[in-house]
Design a protein around this motif. Structure first.
Motif, PDB file in Angstrom:
ATOM      1  N   ASP A 101       0.817  -1.216   0.000  1.00  0.00           N
ATOM      2  CA  ASP A 101       0.000   0.000   0.000  1.00  0.00           C
ATOM      3  C   ASP A 101       0.850   1.265   0.000  1.00  0.00           C
ATOM      4  O   ASP A 101       0.574   2.218   0.745  1.00  0.00           O
ATOM      5  CB  ASP A 101      -0.944   0.007   1.211  1.00  0.00           C
ATOM      6  CG  ASP A 101      -1.952  -1.117   1.151  1.00  0.00           C
ATOM      7  OD1 ASP A 101      -2.312  -1.525   0.035  1.00  0.00           O
ATOM      8  OD2 ASP A 101      -2.365  -1.610   2.216  1.00  0.00           O
ATOM      9  N   ALA A 102       1.898   1.263  -0.801  1.00  0.00           N
ATOM     10  CA  ALA A 102       2.763   2.441  -0.891  1.00  0.00           C
ATOM     11  C   ALA A 102       2.668   3.043  -2.284  1.00  0.00           C
ATOM     12  O   ALA A 102       2.402   2.350  -3.262  1.00  0.00           O
ATOM     13  CB  ALA A 102       4.207   2.052  -0.579  1.00  0.00           C
ATOM     14  N   ARG A 103       2.890   4.330  -2.371  1.00  0.00           N
ATOM     15  CA  ARG A 103       2.845   5.001  -3.671  1.00  0.00           C
ATOM     16  C   ARG A 103       4.223   4.915  -4.310  1.00  0.00           C
ATOM     17  O   ARG A 103       5.207   5.413  -3.746  1.00  0.00           O
ATOM     18  CB  ARG A 103       2.445   6.465  -3.503  1.00  0.00           C
ATOM     19  CG  ARG A 103       2.273   7.208  -4.831  1.00  0.00           C
ATOM     20  CD  ARG A 103       1.807   8.629  -4.589  1.00  0.00           C
ATOM     21  NE  ARG A 103       2.829   9.419  -3.939  1.00  0.00           N
ATOM     22  CZ  ARG A 103       3.811  10.065  -4.558  1.00  0.00           C
ATOM     23  NH1 ARG A 103       3.911   9.969  -5.890  1.00  0.00           N
ATOM     24  NH2 ARG A 103       4.683  10.784  -3.893  1.00  0.00           N
ATOM     25  N   PRO A 104       4.328   4.295  -5.486  1.00  0.00           N
ATOM     26  CA  PRO A 104       5.644   4.193  -6.127  1.00  0.00           C
ATOM     27  C   PRO A 104       6.137   5.538  -6.633  1.00  0.00           C
ATOM     28  O   PRO A 104       5.353   6.359  -7.113  1.00  0.00           O
ATOM     29  CB  PRO A 104       5.402   3.217  -7.280  1.00  0.00           C
ATOM     30  CG  PRO A 104       3.939   3.299  -7.560  1.00  0.00           C
ATOM     31  CD  PRO A 104       3.270   3.601  -6.248  1.00  0.00           C
ATOM     32  N   THR A 105       7.426   5.747  -6.493  1.00  0.00           N
ATOM     33  CA  THR A 105       8.070   6.960  -6.996  1.00  0.00           C
ATOM     34  C   THR A 105       9.045   6.632  -8.129  1.00  0.00           C
ATOM     35  O   THR A 105       9.776   7.506  -8.592  1.00  0.00           O
ATOM     36  CB  THR A 105       8.803   7.689  -5.858  1.00  0.00           C
ATOM     37  OG1 THR A 105       9.680   6.753  -5.203  1.00  0.00           O
ATOM     38  CG2 THR A 105       7.816   8.239  -4.849  1.00  0.00           C
ATOM     39  N   ALA A 106       9.061   5.361  -8.523  1.00  0.00           N
ATOM     40  CA  ALA A 106       9.856   4.927  -9.666  1.00  0.00           C
ATOM     41  C   ALA A 106       9.150   3.748 -10.307  1.00  0.00           C
ATOM     42  O   ALA A 106       8.303   3.090  -9.678  1.00  0.00           O
ATOM     43  CB  ALA A 106      11.271   4.551  -9.249  1.00  0.00           C
ATOM     44  N   ALA A 107       9.493   3.473 -11.553  1.00  0.00           N
ATOM     45  CA  ALA A 107       8.854   2.369 -12.282  1.00  0.00           C
ATOM     46  C   ALA A 107       9.889   1.655 -13.131  1.00  0.00           C
ATOM     47  O   ALA A 107      10.801   2.282 -13.688  1.00  0.00           O
ATOM     48  CB  ALA A 107       7.729   2.895 -13.162  1.00  0.00           C
TER      49      ALA A 107
ATOM     50  N   GLY B 170      11.333   7.636 -13.136  1.00  0.00           N
ATOM     51  CA  GLY B 170      10.887   8.087 -11.831  1.00  0.00           C
ATOM     52  C   GLY B 170      11.741   9.200 -11.276  1.00  0.00           C
ATOM     53  O   GLY B 170      12.628   9.744 -11.955  1.00  0.00           O
ATOM     54  N   ALA B 171      11.473   9.545 -10.018  1.00  0.00           N
ATOM     55  CA  ALA B 171      12.240  10.584  -9.347  1.00  0.00           C
ATOM     56  C   ALA B 171      13.712  10.181  -9.291  1.00  0.00           C
ATOM     57  O   ALA B 171      14.013   9.020  -8.998  1.00  0.00           O
ATOM     58  CB  ALA B 171      11.691  10.798  -7.941  1.00  0.00           C
ATOM     59  N   PRO B 172      14.623  11.098  -9.564  1.00  0.00           N
ATOM     60  CA  PRO B 172      16.049  10.734  -9.618  1.00  0.00           C
ATOM     61  C   PRO B 172      16.556  10.038  -8.367  1.00  0.00           C
ATOM     62  O   PRO B 172      17.311   9.064  -8.462  1.00  0.00           O
ATOM     63  CB  PRO B 172      16.744  12.084  -9.834  1.00  0.00           C
ATOM     64  CG  PRO B 172      15.723  12.930 -10.520  1.00  0.00           C
ATOM     65  CD  PRO B 172      14.405  12.504  -9.948  1.00  0.00           C
ATOM     66  N   GLU B 173      16.145  10.495  -7.189  1.00  0.00           N
ATOM     67  CA  GLU B 173      16.627   9.856  -5.953  1.00  0.00           C
ATOM     68  C   GLU B 173      16.061   8.451  -5.792  1.00  0.00           C
ATOM     69  O   GLU B 173      16.717   7.570  -5.241  1.00  0.00           O
ATOM     70  CB  GLU B 173      16.291  10.713  -4.730  1.00  0.00           C
ATOM     71  CG  GLU B 173      14.811  10.932  -4.464  1.00  0.00           C
ATOM     72  CD  GLU B 173      14.201  12.113  -5.220  1.00  0.00           C
ATOM     73  OE1 GLU B 173      13.093  12.536  -4.831  1.00  0.00           O
ATOM     74  OE2 GLU B 173      14.832  12.610  -6.184  1.00  0.00           O
TER      75      GLU B 173
END
Length: 250
Positions: A204-210, A233-236
């Motif tokens: 149940d987490a929102r992904p910040t990369a794919a 996704g986000a660079p970090e």
């Protein structure tokens, strides 16, 4: 999944490729090894796990006895190939008569069963077959969607999940893996344990990369054997997941 058949087939393909590869050919995915080293590695792996199963190994002392019982490495390629065949046959004979729930030692503390060895050796044989093909300059042969998905599972749940004793885990990012051909998805959290990159299943987490690609490509990529995937996704977040993948397997 008929894991015995998969291990047998992959180990035979591995041996067939290396039988016609110059022993001194460098292995691109295992830079410290040449083709002969790669051949011996899977051979001693199969001897070792056959011994763990046959000797009912449960303790570190049992494991040391298994290590001491392994045969010496042959010098000639012909003898190495014969040893590989013997080692694989010994491993498969043990797996054929043991139930997955039976207790046996493994390096993964969370699963001390025959089932762990059966799963681990499925993916180890597959990935080392890929190593052999890459060493020989051949294209990677096919892997079934079922095996590929299992290899991704095993990477996430085991190979990336080890935590050094006493280390504290700090999450850094969440990525979603999507298999474009099968529709399967994996939600994975990436972070560090001390200085060791680590991943665990996310819930149940929102992904910040794919990461997207065919399931076989996801498997090859996760195990650092190639694979054509798209990472975004986000660079970090991308940096956190690449740190885990680039660190490789324990």
């Amino acid at each position: 999944m008929d894991r015995i058949a998969i291990i047998r087939t992959e180990a035979q393909r591995f041996a067939d490729v290396l039988s016609s590869t110059a022993p001194g050919t460098p292995c691109p995915t295992c830079p410290d090894w040449d083709a002969a080293d790669l051949l011996w590695h899977l051979t001693e792996v199969h001897y070792f796990w056959a011994g763990v199963l046959a000797r009912n190994a449960r303790t570190e002392a049992d494991v040391r006895a298994v290590e001491q019982a392994k045969p010496a490495r042959p010098d000639a390629l012909e003898d190495l190939l014969a040893a590989r065949a013997d080692a694989t046959a010994s491993l498969l004979a043990e797996l054929a008569h043991l139930d997955d729930a039976e207790r046996r030692w493994s390096w993964w503390d969370a699963d001390q069963t025959v089932g762990f060895t059966r799963r681990m050796q499925t993916y180890e044989a597959t990935m080392h077959r890929a190593d052999a093909e890459l060493t020989a300059g051949l294209p990677l042969g096919p892997v079934s969607a079922e095996v590929a998905a299992g290899a991704v599972d095993h990477a996430v749940d085991v190979m990336w999940g080890w935590q050094p004793e006493g280390a504290t885990y700090s999450p850094l990012a969440v990525a979603q893996f999507t298999a474009t051909d099968t529709g399967q998805r994996w939600l994975v959290e990436f972070g560090v344990s001390g200085e060791w990159p680590r991943a665990v299943r996310a819930v149940d987490a929102r992904p910040t990369a794919a990461v997207t690609g065919a399931v076989a490509d996801l498997a090859w990529w996760a195990w650092r054997r190639g694979g054509s995937v798209d990472v975004s996704g986000a660079p970090e977040s991308v940096a956190a997941l690449r740190a885990v993948v680039d660190h490789g397997m324990p």
